[in-house]
Design an enzyme around this catalytic site. Structure first.
Site, PDB file in Angstrom:
ATOM      1  N   TRP A   1      -3.432   1.790  -0.967  1.00  0.00           N
ATOM      2  CA  TRP A   1      -3.361   0.692  -1.944  1.00  0.00           C
ATOM      3  C   TRP A   1      -4.730   0.296  -2.456  1.00  0.00           C
ATOM      4  O   TRP A   1      -4.868  -0.095  -3.614  1.00  0.00           O
ATOM      5  CB  TRP A   1      -2.623  -0.510  -1.344  1.00  0.00           C
TER       6      TRP A   1
ATOM      7  N   ASP B   1      -5.555  -8.243  -1.873  1.00  0.00           N
ATOM      8  CA  ASP B   1      -4.158  -7.797  -1.939  1.00  0.00           C
ATOM      9  C   ASP B   1      -3.537  -8.135  -0.591  1.00  0.00           C
ATOM     10  O   ASP B   1      -3.797  -7.474   0.412  1.00  0.00           O
ATOM     11  CB  ASP B   1      -4.126  -6.284  -2.219  1.00  0.00           C
TER      12      ASP B   1
ATOM     13  N   LYS C   1       7.659  -7.525   0.611  1.00  0.00           N
ATOM     14  CA  LYS C   1       7.342  -7.214   2.007  1.00  0.00           C
ATOM     15  C   LYS C   1       7.657  -8.420   2.900  1.00  0.00           C
ATOM     16  O   LYS C   1       8.407  -8.301   3.848  1.00  0.00           O
ATOM     17  CB  LYS C   1       5.865  -6.823   2.151  1.00  0.00           C
TER      18      LYS C   1
HETATM   19  C1  PLP Z   1       3.715  -2.290  -1.248  1.00  0.00           C
HETATM   20  C2  PLP Z   1       2.307  -2.598  -1.518  1.00  0.00           C
HETATM   21  C3  PLP Z   1       1.770  -2.526  -2.817  1.00  0.00           C
HETATM   22  C4  PLP Z   1       2.568  -2.060  -4.011  1.00  0.00           C
HETATM   23  O1  PLP Z   1       3.447  -3.033  -4.413  1.00  0.00           O
HETATM   24  P1  PLP Z   1       4.376  -2.838  -5.718  1.00  0.00           P
HETATM   25  O2  PLP Z   1       4.982  -4.193  -5.850  1.00  0.00           O
HETATM   26  O3  PLP Z   1       5.357  -1.761  -5.406  1.00  0.00           O
HETATM   27  O4  PLP Z   1       3.511  -2.480  -6.863  1.00  0.00           O
HETATM   28  C5  PLP Z   1       0.449  -2.878  -2.983  1.00  0.00           C
HETATM   29  N1  PLP Z   1      -0.313  -3.283  -1.952  1.00  0.00           N
HETATM   30  C6  PLP Z   1       0.163  -3.351  -0.688  1.00  0.00           C
HETATM   31  C7  PLP Z   1      -0.729  -3.795   0.422  1.00  0.00           C
HETATM   32  C8  PLP Z   1       1.488  -3.016  -0.433  1.00  0.00           C
HETATM   33  O5  PLP Z   1       1.956  -3.077   0.818  1.00  0.00           O
END
Ligand code: PLP
Length: 360
Positions: A103, A172, A196
């Site tokens: 990511w 993030d 998540k």
């Molecule tokens: C799942 C995830 C993403 C991607 O998320 P999307 O909503 O599918 O774009 C980005 N960063 C982290 C840390 C993730 O776990």
């Protein structure tokens, strides 16, 4: 209908059962008003109350200071990989990135479209099995921001000490937002996809310090400016109504549990059970280094890929779903987010012990 299975999926991920039951009812008939939640105008009084309540619960649970805006956006966390540098990284300027997994790599790729990117740390050569301590890298002088991923969902690593820097932190937090207490005032931007640890897919929460809203160059399209959404209370266009509503239910559930200090304690205990099972065995090996272990995603290997496949198959037969590791690391991964029940972790540990006995 089968009994509810244990859902170890990394995302979309398990949600509290009571939230699902309430959402199922409200989809058909919201608050007994004779109209379904997902057919209601986003500008109706009822829905505006839903958004307002969701925001105030999030502010309360995370102690978000008044000089931060909370935005409910679409496009997933992945859109933020571009939106952050679009708004904060003018041409010719630099930003520091910490490369701790897939990511962050994707975010680095997008940022390079806009400005200079200094990758100050990378754990790629050891398959992202760790995150750095604050003294293991240096932020670029005059960086616009320092970007990192607090929990690396795929590799099962997590920052237990956030970076220390004079510049703004951009994080993030997709896979560990609301999992523990965090001092929001240390960040310029926190963003997280809902699917998540917060709710269903479709909504990305952005928490942004107000002074950063004015940094975007004039060339940035309207929908990609944070300011657009901040000025309109996330109602510049149709927001992800269902996802926002369900996040609100999850936040209420979390508040009833005692908020972030309580859930953090529960998360630590759940993770400890699994890590102990791994550490007490020569059969299972953890992927993440000890100091970098995640309390949300526990990654581990068995002696051979064949045994891993057998493990996942036999686990599925006893209602443990989603234990296959991400294709980029293989092995197994147990995602044990806030809503994952402790009982499921205990049962997985029993299963692991029995599987080892039978197969080692
Ligand atoms: C799942 C995830 C993403 C991607 O998320 P999307 O909503 O599918 O774009 C980005 N960063 C982290 C840390 C993730 O776990």
């Amino acid at each position: 209908m089968p009994d509810r299975i244990y859902n170890f999926s990394a995302g979309p991920a398990t949600l509290p059962h009571e939230v699902l039951v309430q959402a199922a009812k409200d989809i058909v008939n919201f608050n007994d008003k004779g109209i379904g939640l997902i057919e209601m105008s986003h500008r109706s009084k009822e829905f505006i109350e839903v958004v307002d309540e969701c925001e105030s619960l999030l502010r309360e649970l995370m102690s978000i200071p008044d000089n931060y805006k909370v935005l409910f956006l679409q496009g997933g966390a992945s859109t933020q990989f571009a939106m952050v540098p679009m708004n904060l990284l003018p041409p010719g300027k630099s930003a520091t990135y910490l490369n701790t997994g897939t990511w962050s790599k994707k975010a680095i790729k997008e940022a390079k479209l806009f400005g200079n990117v200094d990758v100050a740390y990378s754990s790629e050569d050891t398959l992202f099995d760790k995150v750095p301590l604050p003294d293991e890298y240096e932020a670029t002088a005059n960086a616009e921001y320092l970007y990192f991923v607090s929990n690396n969902t795929i590799y099962g690593t997590q920052f237990h000490q956030f970076p220390e820097t004079d510049t703004d932190l951009v994080c993030d937090m997709s896979s560990d937002i609301l999992a523990r207490t965090v001092d929001v005032s240390r960040f310029g931007i926190i963003f997280a996809g809902a699917q998540k640890n917060m709710g269903p897919a479709g909504c990305t929460v952005v928490i942004i310090r107000e002074d950063l809203l004015n940094n975007a160059p004039d060339s940035i399209p309207t929908m990609f400016r944070y300011k657009t959404h901040a000025e309109k209370g996330s109602m510049f266009n149709t927001p992800p109504c269902f996802s926002i509503y369900t996040i609100g239910l999850v936040l209420k559930w979390l508040k009833n549990l005692g908020g972030l200090p309580s859930i953090e304690k529960m998360n630590l205990e759940k993770a400890e059970l699994l890590y102990q099972a791994i550490d007490n065995s020569d059969f299972y090996t953890g992927h993440a280094r000890f100091d970098s272990r995640s309390i949300m995603n526990v990654t581990f290997n068995l002696p051979t890929p064949e045994l891993e496949a057998q493990f996942i198959q036999e686990a599925a037969a006893v209602s443990f779903d989603g234990l296959k590791g991400h294709r980029s690391v293989g092995g197994c991964r147990a995602s044990i987010y806030n809503a994952f029940p402790r009982e499921g972790v205990e049962k997985l540990v029993d299963f692991m012990v029995a599987f080892e006995k039978k197969n080692s």
